[in-house]
Design an enzyme around this catalytic site. Sequence first.
Site: not given
Ligand code: ADP
Length: 550
Positions: A187, A331, A443, A448
């Site tokens: 990640t 993931e 918060k 929220w």
């Molecule tokens: P990192 O967590 O390091 O940024 P990832 O690419 O695995 O790496 O990120 C996944 C996260 O990106 C998701 O858990 C979410 O928070 C965010 N995310 C992905 N796609 C979207 C989307 N379409 N809208 C909002 N958040 C998104």
Amino acid sequence: MYSTMQDVQLTISRILEHGRRVHGASTVTTWTGEPEPQRRTFAEIGDRAARLAHALAEDLGVRQGEPVATLMWNNAEHVEAYFALPSMGAVLHTLNLRLPPEQLAWIVGHAADRVVLVNGSLLPLLAPLLPHLPTVEHVVVSGPGDRSVLDGAAPRVHDYEELIAGRPTAYAWPELDERTAAAMCYTSGTTGDPKGVVYSHRSIYLHSMQVNMAESMGLTDQDTTLVVVPQFHVNAWGLPHATFMTGINMLMPDRFLQPAPLAEMIEREKPTHAAAVPTIWQGLLAEVTAHPRDLSSMKNVTIGGAACPPSLMAAYDRLGVRLVHAWGMTETSPLGTMAHPPAGLSAEEEWPYRVTQGRFPAGVEGRLVGPGGEHLPWDGESAGELEVRGTWIAGAYFGGTGGDPIRPEDKFSEDGWLKTGDVGVISPDGYLTLTDRAKDVIKSGGEWISSVELENALMAHPAVAEAAVVAVPDEKWGERPLATVVLKEGAEADYATLREFLATEGGIAKWQLPERWAIVSAVPKTSVGKFDKKVIRKQYAEGGLDVTRL
Ligand code: ADP
């Protein structure tokens, strides 16, 4: 009673052999910065993948189960590695070339990579890192770039083309158990330390089929996809594997990821589809607004990785390009949800569906969990943390070579679902709307505030290019929103006007309106191009922002 069906293992080598034979004429076009791009057919890629596998096994001693790292842009050689490594039983380990060097070194050590495939243009990044990579014995260099920076390096250095030259174009791919490791990706560590996710042949095979379904990206050999999302960012969202299943042509930008060359690529090569995070589409929009280009070939675009501002979607609608919103994570391979509206709606009725994160495919189950661990209804109102499970969803993290998989309590529920860290609601008809990451939500006095909602509303203002909102400590309310805004070139707007715009046009409740504001020249970005809120919070804490309080 057992079924009477055959039990063929779902392996990457089957995708490769299918693609090179049935779709042998489909192409991978790589941008070179020269007058002509490099063009290679799937048949040629298949031949070269077999030759690469021979070289790695016979000369470099790569064994089944061994991770092999790639430090590469999106290009044909990287696609060859994508197929050669898992097909021979090794594990493709893509390295994120934008990570800080110390994180890269940690990741290579954690995976104990012995061989690194690298693009010549990235040697200035790799060379100073090598003394900190004690496990690395071989470096294989492809493409242009000054090799002399590796003079005196400890690992043996090979030239990719010389290494694969003259090898057989067929390889007796081993019959692997589909549950063995095929690829791994850490990640990007937006909210914490990088964690390794190890994909199986089976998970990639099934995910690729989903990518190709009409309810997801739905492309065929009539299409060309511009793969902007890096091959190190969740396997370029599954596109390289999916393309070999159905013959989709690939257009690869290599290191030419700036808005101007991307616009030129689209105008010249006429892709029908593209995939990238919102910041790429923001940059391209500014570019084609200043220097108009013909983007009309691009019928639809998959946008995800961060929330897509509705104003961005509307701007591309006006250019005739439909952005389709998708949610996923490292993931989740990454396809989690995709926002195609239900059938039979007018454009106006479709809109509220298009701006959601979308629906789950049959292979992914989702549920919302409240603060007390209770499961919440899909009523479009009850907000909770999203948990998912499915055949291409991680059930644990890589525990290092020889170590057991890790299942941190804050990432996996007792019954094995992945806790996404994303907060949102699901409508009765199954559309997910994320309001925030749990770590980014503001918060304020027990209530929220969604940072994403404020950002989307701000980015709808004609003077605003980008806006990021973060929680900052507040004596009275605990936390309050800080709005950081990048203005469009030549545009002007004062804070009071922006705040008023949020209340009137954005429909933001009065108590949610930010009182702390800062104009910045750029929003800091993570290694995969998302807003880096950790950095903004740090800048604020250290007094590095010129904040006005209204
Ligand atoms: P990192 O967590 O390091 O940024 P990832 O690419 O695995 O790496 O990120 C996944 C996260 O990106 C998701 O858990 C979410 O928070 C965010 N995310 C992905 N796609 C979207 C989307 N379409 N809208 C909002 N958040 C998104």
